[in-house]
Design a protein around this motif. Structure first.
Motif, PDB file in Angstrom:
ATOM      1  N   SER B  11       0.761  -1.264   0.000  1.00 36.56           N
ATOM      2  CA  SER B  11       0.000   0.000   0.000  1.00 36.56           C
ATOM      3  C   SER B  11       0.786   1.307   0.000  1.00 36.56           C
ATOM      4  O   SER B  11       0.443   2.225  -0.715  1.00 36.56           O
ATOM      5  CB  SER B  11      -0.990   0.046   1.174  1.00 36.56           C
ATOM      6  OG  SER B  11      -1.823  -1.080   1.110  1.00 36.56           O
ATOM      7  N   HIS B 110      -1.904  -5.291 -10.979  1.00 36.45           N
ATOM      8  CA  HIS B 110      -2.978  -4.310 -11.181  1.00 36.45           C
ATOM      9  C   HIS B 110      -2.363  -2.920 -11.169  1.00 36.45           C
ATOM     10  O   HIS B 110      -1.132  -2.797 -11.137  1.00 36.45           O
ATOM     11  CB  HIS B 110      -4.103  -4.473 -10.156  1.00 36.45           C
ATOM     12  CG  HIS B 110      -3.707  -4.197  -8.732  1.00 36.45           C
ATOM     13  ND1 HIS B 110      -2.590  -4.739  -8.143  1.00 36.45           N
ATOM     14  CD2 HIS B 110      -4.297  -3.433  -7.773  1.00 36.45           C
ATOM     15  CE1 HIS B 110      -2.517  -4.323  -6.880  1.00 36.45           C
ATOM     16  NE2 HIS B 110      -3.534  -3.529  -6.645  1.00 36.45           N
ATOM     17  N   HIS B 256      -7.641  -7.568   0.386  1.00 37.02           N
ATOM     18  CA  HIS B 256      -6.425  -8.293   0.760  1.00 37.02           C
ATOM     19  C   HIS B 256      -6.738  -9.574   1.510  1.00 37.02           C
ATOM     20  O   HIS B 256      -7.869  -9.841   1.862  1.00 37.02           O
ATOM     21  CB  HIS B 256      -5.501  -7.373   1.575  1.00 37.02           C
ATOM     22  CG  HIS B 256      -5.059  -6.197   0.783  1.00 37.02           C
ATOM     23  ND1 HIS B 256      -4.091  -6.292  -0.187  1.00 37.02           N
ATOM     24  CD2 HIS B 256      -5.514  -4.919   0.757  1.00 37.02           C
ATOM     25  CE1 HIS B 256      -3.946  -5.101  -0.757  1.00 37.02           C
ATOM     26  NE2 HIS B 256      -4.801  -4.261  -0.206  1.00 37.02           N
TER      27      HIS B 256
HETATM   28 ZN   LIG Z   1      -1.020  -3.254  -3.140  1.00 35.51          ZN
END
Ligand SMILES: [Zn+2]
Ligand SMILES: [Zn+2]
Lengths: 114, 321
Positions: B11, B110, B256
């Motif tokens: 993140s 992604h 996640h």
């Molecule tokens: Zn990630």
């Protein structure tokens, strides 16, 4: 590998229902475990005590089934309490942090008082 | 093949504060307990052999970037997180030292920021003569990379990059021969979707890269596909950002997965090794180390037959598959 089936016992104790499965909750038995548990969760008592004494261990599928059952139980205000986990189950509940989202008790009586 | 982890954090990149390093040094000195070392090498041996990882080292803080190193031919890289900057420089060093071509095959899980933020700092993209092919399951990969180099976000526009850059959209359900690898992909549950990749080299060794993948609680029956994708892999790199309890409560639908679902999937797939990956940015080294130890313990408790080796990815880790 030879995990067999899960045997179920059910009884009502005042405002609580007591559900006692016995066996191993693994990839082979998890789907059935989830289905039966969610059915029991519809009995709509204040508390559903899940007696874990007879559960040898549980993979994440079993744990996730607990959450699905709790969601079903919540529809009529029932809280699931986990009673009498063996040392292996205690460790798994701690590692998964499930002991933070479920009340876990040493005895069935303690679960009833909860 | 070798798997090199250039960025393992989820993140957001993180970096230690001065106080974090002071704490590590204090703990190391305390652990040494007055011992004296004849050389720096002896001190280093103490760090390697006797200090626990979280005291003597760090898991690092760069975001997702994993190299599949075949030792020759084009470079193969999964994701372009902030770890890509260092990979880019190291690859040029290897091009000089080993005469490898400046050719890069990327595979994008992604297009979220933490998985593409390294690209504007990827030096080979600035070099005329370098060749870059960006593979993705997403058809809008080019749009995402161009957008992050628009003037409002970055001083160098994408069109100024001198390398020969091509985009290629891949489909699930088939196998591609790309460079020296057979590659297939699977779609995963994540915001705007993500894709896992399965790489097989010419020796038949298989590495799977599966990050930013939520294994949804009400879709457990669909996990057979994931198990099939991980089947008998020599290494599976898995998103293990949260605890299982977090994935079914506060952080449900955040895209996640947990360490223990990763173990269960790898057990079911009879995989050889699992690398814990995409570490939670709020975790300290001690937190990640605790999660690692707990995962090893969970694997022991739930093991059916053959053991699954669990490793914890950290920036700078290189393992042979
Ligand atoms: Zn990630
Ligand atoms: Zn993401």
């Amino acid at each position: 590998m030879g995990s067999g089936e899960i045997a179920w016992a059910f009884e009502e104790r005042g405002n609580a229902s007591l559900v006692a499965p016995a066996g191993r909750v693994d990839e082979a038995t998890a789907a059935e475990f989830a289905e039966r548990l969610s059915k029991f969760a519809e009995t709509c008592r204040d508390t559903m005590i899940l007696d874990l004494e007879g559960i040898a261990y549980m993979s994440s599928r079993g744990l996730r089934a607990l959450t699905l059952a709790q969601r079903r139980a919540s529809e009529c205000g029932t809280t699931i309490v986990l009673a009498r986990p063996n040392p292996t189950m205690r460790e798994i509940l701690a590692i998964s942090r499930y002991d933070r989202i479920f009340t876990v008790t040493e005895t069935i009586e303690a679960a009833q008082d909860d | 093949m070798h798997i090199r982890f250039w960025g393992t954090r989820g993140s957001l990149p993180v970096a230690p504060h001065a106080s974090t390093i002071a704490e590590k040094v204090s703990r190391a000195l305390f652990a040494a307990n007055g011992r004296s070392f004849a050389s720096e090498a002896a001190a280093r041996a103490f760090v390697e052999g006797e200090l626990e990882f979280a005291v003597g080292k760090t898991y690092g803080g760069a975001t997702s970037c994993v190299e599949i190193d075949l030792g020759a031919g084009p470079f193969v890289i999964c994701d372009m997180g902030s770890g890509l900057r260092e990979f880019g420089l190291d690859s040029l060093r290897r091009c000089n030292a080993e005469g490898r071509p400046q050719e890069y095959h990327f595979f994008l899980s992604h297009l979220h920021w933490d998985h593409i933020m390294g690209f504007p700092f990827f030096v080979p993209a600035f070099l005329a003569g370098a060749k870059i092919v960006i593979h993705a399951g997403h058809a809008d990969a080019e749009e995402a990379l161009r957008r992050q180099q628009e003037e409002i976000s970055f001083p160098v526009p994408f069109d100024w990059l001198k390398a020969d850059i091509a985009f290629r959209t891949l489909e699930t359900g088939r196998e591609y021969r790309i460079g020296r690898l057979d590659v297939s992909l699977i779609e995963q549950h994540h915001s705007h979707s993500s894709y896992g990749y399965r790489f097989r080299d010419d020796r038949g060794k298989v590495a799977v890269y599966s990050t930013d993948s939520e294994h949804k609680i009400d879709l457990m029956h669909g996990e057979a596909d994931v198990v099939g994708f991980f089947e008998a892999a020599d290494l599976v790199v898995c998103d293990t950002m949260y605890s299982l309890a977090d994935t079914v409560s506060m952080k449900e639908d955040w895209g996640h997965s947990s360490n223990i679902v990763a173990v269960d999937l790898c057990h079911a797939a009879r995989a050889q090794r699992l690398a814990l990956f995409h570490h939670e940015p709020t975790y300290s080294d001690a937190d990640i180390q605790r999660m690692y130890r707990e995962t090893i313990r969970y694997e022991e408790l739930t093991r059916d037959d053959a053991p699954l080796e669990v490793i914890c990815a950290h920036d700078g880790l290189c393992i042979e598959v």
